[in-house]
Write a protein that holds these residues in place. Structure first.
Motif, PDB file in Angstrom:
ATOM      1  N   ARG A  17       0.734  -1.290  -0.012  1.00 17.87           N
ATOM      2  CA  ARG A  17       0.011   0.115   0.027  1.00 17.87           C
ATOM      3  C   ARG A  17       0.890   1.480  -0.050  1.00 17.87           C
ATOM      4  O   ARG A  17       0.406   2.315  -0.345  1.00 17.87           O
ATOM      5  N   ILE A  18       2.163   1.150   0.308  1.00 15.39           N
ATOM      6  CA  ILE A  18       2.700   2.575   0.495  1.00 15.39           C
ATOM      7  C   ILE A  18       4.020   2.559  -0.619  1.00 15.39           C
ATOM      8  O   ILE A  18       4.890   3.095  -0.507  1.00 15.39           O
ATOM      9  N   GLN A  19       4.166   1.399  -1.253  1.00 15.75           N
ATOM     10  CA  GLN A  19       5.259   1.279  -2.373  1.00 15.75           C
ATOM     11  C   GLN A  19       5.037   2.540  -3.410  1.00 15.75           C
ATOM     12  O   GLN A  19       4.095   2.847  -3.650  1.00 15.75           O
ATOM     13  N   PRO A  20       6.289   3.202  -3.624  1.00 16.60           N
ATOM     14  CA  PRO A  20       6.219   4.263  -4.726  1.00 16.60           C
ATOM     15  C   PRO A  20       5.861   3.846  -6.036  1.00 16.60           C
ATOM     16  O   PRO A  20       6.281   2.817  -6.717  1.00 16.60           O
ATOM     17  N   THR A  21       5.035   4.868  -6.791  1.00 21.44           N
ATOM     18  CA  THR A  21       4.851   4.428  -8.341  1.00 21.44           C
ATOM     19  C   THR A  21       6.124   5.065  -9.088  1.00 21.44           C
ATOM     20  O   THR A  21       6.552   4.757 -10.080  1.00 21.44           O
ATOM     21  N   ASN A  22       6.771   6.164  -8.454  1.00 20.88           N
ATOM     22  CA  ASN A  22       7.882   6.799  -8.852  1.00 20.88           C
ATOM     23  C   ASN A  22       8.896   6.791  -7.958  1.00 20.88           C
ATOM     24  O   ASN A  22       8.890   7.245  -7.007  1.00 20.88           O
ATOM     25  N   PRO A  23       9.864   5.960  -8.315  1.00 18.82           N
ATOM     26  CA  PRO A  23      11.030   5.898  -7.537  1.00 18.82           C
ATOM     27  C   PRO A  23      11.830   7.330  -6.968  1.00 18.82           C
ATOM     28  O   PRO A  23      12.551   7.009  -6.164  1.00 18.82           O
ATOM     29  N   MET A  25      10.219   9.602  -6.118  1.00 21.05           N
ATOM     30  CA  MET A  25       9.360  10.227  -4.991  1.00 21.05           C
ATOM     31  C   MET A  25       9.169   9.199  -3.758  1.00 21.05           C
ATOM     32  O   MET A  25       8.153   9.053  -3.339  1.00 21.05           O
ATOM     33  N   SER A  26      10.347   8.663  -3.553  1.00 23.24           N
ATOM     34  CA  SER A  26      10.170   7.624  -2.330  1.00 23.24           C
ATOM     35  C   SER A  26      11.435   7.808  -1.368  1.00 23.24           C
ATOM     36  O   SER A  26      12.294   8.586  -1.463  1.00 23.24           O
ATOM     37  N   GLU A  27      11.108   7.220  -0.329  1.00 28.21           N
ATOM     38  CA  GLU A  27      12.237   7.484   0.798  1.00 28.21           C
ATOM     39  C   GLU A  27      12.405   6.021   1.312  1.00 28.21           C
ATOM     40  O   GLU A  27      11.270   5.278   1.607  1.00 28.21           O
ATOM     41  N   ARG A  28      13.654   5.648   1.866  1.00 30.92           N
ATOM     42  CA  ARG A  28      13.723   4.383   2.170  1.00 30.92           C
ATOM     43  C   ARG A  28      13.879   4.195   3.961  1.00 30.92           C
ATOM     44  O   ARG A  28      14.449   5.107   4.582  1.00 30.92           O
ATOM     45  N   PHE A  29      13.126   3.043   4.285  1.00 31.47           N
ATOM     46  CA  PHE A  29      13.056   2.942   5.880  1.00 31.47           C
ATOM     47  C   PHE A  29      13.331   1.705   6.226  1.00 31.47           C
ATOM     48  O   PHE A  29      13.055   0.681   5.338  1.00 31.47           O
ATOM     49  N   SER A  30      14.057   1.421   7.421  1.00 28.77           N
ATOM     50  CA  SER A  30      14.281  -0.076   7.819  1.00 28.77           C
ATOM     51  C   SER A  30      12.989  -0.694   8.298  1.00 28.77           C
ATOM     52  O   SER A  30      12.030   0.146   8.669  1.00 28.77           O
ATOM     53  N   LEU A  31      12.985  -1.728   8.231  1.00 27.21           N
ATOM     54  CA  LEU A  31      11.667  -2.621   8.471  1.00 27.21           C
ATOM     55  C   LEU A  31      12.070  -3.285   9.742  1.00 27.21           C
ATOM     56  O   LEU A  31      13.051  -3.958  10.045  1.00 27.21           O
ATOM     57  N   PHE A  32      11.181  -3.519  10.574  1.00 24.61           N
ATOM     58  CA  PHE A  32      11.063  -4.468  11.685  1.00 24.61           C
ATOM     59  C   PHE A  32      10.500  -5.717  11.433  1.00 24.61           C
ATOM     60  O   PHE A  32       9.283  -6.015  10.859  1.00 24.61           O
ATOM     61  N   THR A  33      11.577  -6.828  11.487  1.00 26.50           N
ATOM     62  CA  THR A  33      11.328  -8.027  11.185  1.00 26.50           C
ATOM     63  C   THR A  33      11.419  -8.950  12.349  1.00 26.50           C
ATOM     64  O   THR A  33      11.627  -8.676  13.384  1.00 26.50           O
ATOM     65  N   MET A  34      11.294 -10.358  11.650  1.00 26.03           N
ATOM     66  CA  MET A  34      11.570 -11.516  12.913  1.00 26.03           C
ATOM     67  C   MET A  34      12.992 -11.390  13.379  1.00 26.03           C
ATOM     68  O   MET A  34      13.018 -11.783  14.647  1.00 26.03           O
ATOM     69  N   ALA A  54      12.304  -0.999   3.325  1.00 24.81           N
ATOM     70  CA  ALA A  54      11.182  -0.674   2.376  1.00 24.81           C
ATOM     71  C   ALA A  54      10.916   0.688   1.550  1.00 24.81           C
ATOM     72  O   ALA A  54      11.474   1.454   2.502  1.00 24.81           O
ATOM     73  N   GLU A  55      10.860   0.748   0.315  1.00 25.20           N
ATOM     74  CA  GLU A  55      10.430   2.178  -0.135  1.00 25.20           C
ATOM     75  C   GLU A  55       9.186   2.557   0.099  1.00 25.20           C
ATOM     76  O   GLU A  55       8.370   1.895  -0.099  1.00 25.20           O
ATOM     77  N   VAL A  56       9.197   3.786   0.507  1.00 20.34           N
ATOM     78  CA  VAL A  56       8.066   4.444   1.013  1.00 20.34           C
ATOM     79  C   VAL A  56       7.687   5.750  -0.050  1.00 20.34           C
ATOM     80  O   VAL A  56       8.583   6.465  -0.029  1.00 20.34           O
ATOM     81  N   ASP A  57       6.548   5.627  -0.943  1.00 22.21           N
ATOM     82  CA  ASP A  57       5.886   6.771  -1.430  1.00 22.21           C
ATOM     83  C   ASP A  57       5.975   8.129  -0.444  1.00 22.21           C
ATOM     84  O   ASP A  57       5.374   7.867   0.750  1.00 22.21           O
ATOM     85  N   LYS A  58       6.558   9.108  -0.849  1.00 21.94           N
ATOM     86  CA  LYS A  58       6.738  10.254   0.145  1.00 21.94           C
ATOM     87  C   LYS A  58       5.342  10.779   0.430  1.00 21.94           C
ATOM     88  O   LYS A  58       5.262  11.330   1.343  1.00 21.94           O
ATOM     89  N   VAL A  89      14.348   1.722  17.192  1.00 21.06           N
ATOM     90  CA  VAL A  89      13.324   2.535  17.191  1.00 21.06           C
ATOM     91  C   VAL A  89      13.366   3.231  15.491  1.00 21.06           C
ATOM     92  O   VAL A  89      14.542   3.282  14.975  1.00 21.06           O
ATOM     93  N   GLY A  90      12.422   3.680  15.021  1.00 20.43           N
ATOM     94  CA  GLY A  90      12.237   4.427  13.730  1.00 20.43           C
ATOM     95  C   GLY A  90      12.064   3.431  12.622  1.00 20.43           C
ATOM     96  O   GLY A  90      12.396   3.901  11.462  1.00 20.43           O
ATOM     97  N   LYS A  91      11.710   2.223  12.855  1.00 28.23           N
ATOM     98  CA  LYS A  91      11.664   1.007  11.762  1.00 28.23           C
ATOM     99  C   LYS A  91       9.919   0.859  11.369  1.00 28.23           C
ATOM    100  O   LYS A  91       9.095   1.113  12.079  1.00 28.23           O
ATOM    101  N   ILE A  92       9.681   0.644  10.147  1.00 32.24           N
ATOM    102  CA  ILE A  92       8.210   0.552   9.683  1.00 32.24           C
ATOM    103  C   ILE A  92       7.996  -0.912  10.403  1.00 32.24           C
ATOM    104  O   ILE A  92       8.594  -1.835  10.476  1.00 32.24           O
ATOM    105  N   ILE A  93       6.823  -0.803  10.644  1.00 26.91           N
ATOM    106  CA  ILE A  93       6.135  -1.933  11.327  1.00 26.91           C
ATOM    107  C   ILE A  93       5.215  -2.621  10.291  1.00 26.91           C
ATOM    108  O   ILE A  93       3.886  -2.020   9.831  1.00 26.91           O
ATOM    109  N   PRO A  94       5.472  -3.793   9.650  1.00 29.16           N
ATOM    110  CA  PRO A  94       4.518  -4.565   8.566  1.00 29.16           C
ATOM    111  C   PRO A  94       3.405  -5.046   9.350  1.00 29.16           C
ATOM    112  O   PRO A  94       3.447  -5.289  10.627  1.00 29.16           O
TER     113      PRO A  94
END
Length: 195
Positions: A17-23, A25-34, A54-58, A89-94
């Protein structure tokens, strides 16, 4: 009391849902994983596993919730809870994680993580809630309706602190074991090279 009365319970974001359509116009965030979850539980410290991003659409950044210190995350499939520490701290929560933002005037984060992971009454509630389902994943609604035994604030702090120290001990023991294995492997390699 019900968890929904003690905390705001929500679900992490579906990454598609947050993936960029235009690379551009995105920002890279760390993911919280297992990986981060296992580290937070003191089970695994692996520098070999690379951090995931994860690349996130701005324009969609307002849809994401980032990890914050003392936030509780629950893996909906593994049914384990962890308290977010400063290092994560500061990671995207999937979406495979529930976000539990506790009201700290009523509930201690580490007490709740202990209660969720270890208390027999809570474990029974989780088993009953997932009985008969093909995938035994927890739902956000079920978590909101989870009954939490609420001792005094002081008792919660004591139990929470003991649980925090237990996790720290487990982490240190894991680190020690990994270092011992590295030393033994190096001794064996050195023995071959000497022959």
């Amino acid at each position: 009391m019900l968890l929904g009365q003690l905390a705001n319970v929500s679900q992490g974001i579906t990454l598609s849902r947050i993936q960029p359509t235009n690379p551009t116009m995105s920002e890279r965030f760390s993911l919280f994983t297992m990986k981060e979850m296992n580290e937070s539980l003191g089970f695994q410290i692996s520098s070999r596993e690379e951090e995931q991003f994860a690349e996130v659409d701005k324009q969609k950044q307002n849809q994401i919730v980032l990890t914050a210190e003392n936030m509780v995350l629950i893996n909906l499939i593994a049914r384990k809870a962890v308290v977010v520490t400063n290092q994560h701290v500061g990671k995207i929560i999937p979406s495979n994680f529930a976000i539990v933002e506790v009201d700290t005037t009523k509930l201690n984060s580490y007490y709740f993580a202990w209660y969720f992971n270890e208390h027999p009454i809570c474990q029974r509630q989780l088993r009953i809630a997932t009985q008969g389902s093909i995938v035994s994943a927890l739902s956000i609604q079920m978590l909101r309706e989870l009954k939490v035994i609420l001792p005094t604030r002081e008792q919660q702090q004591r139990i929470g602190r003991m649980y925090q120290l237990l996790i720290r001990k487990k982490l240190l023991m894991t680190q020690r074991q990994q270092l011992e294995e590295m030393i033994i492997k190096q001794i064996m390699l050195n023995a071959i090279q000497e022959d």
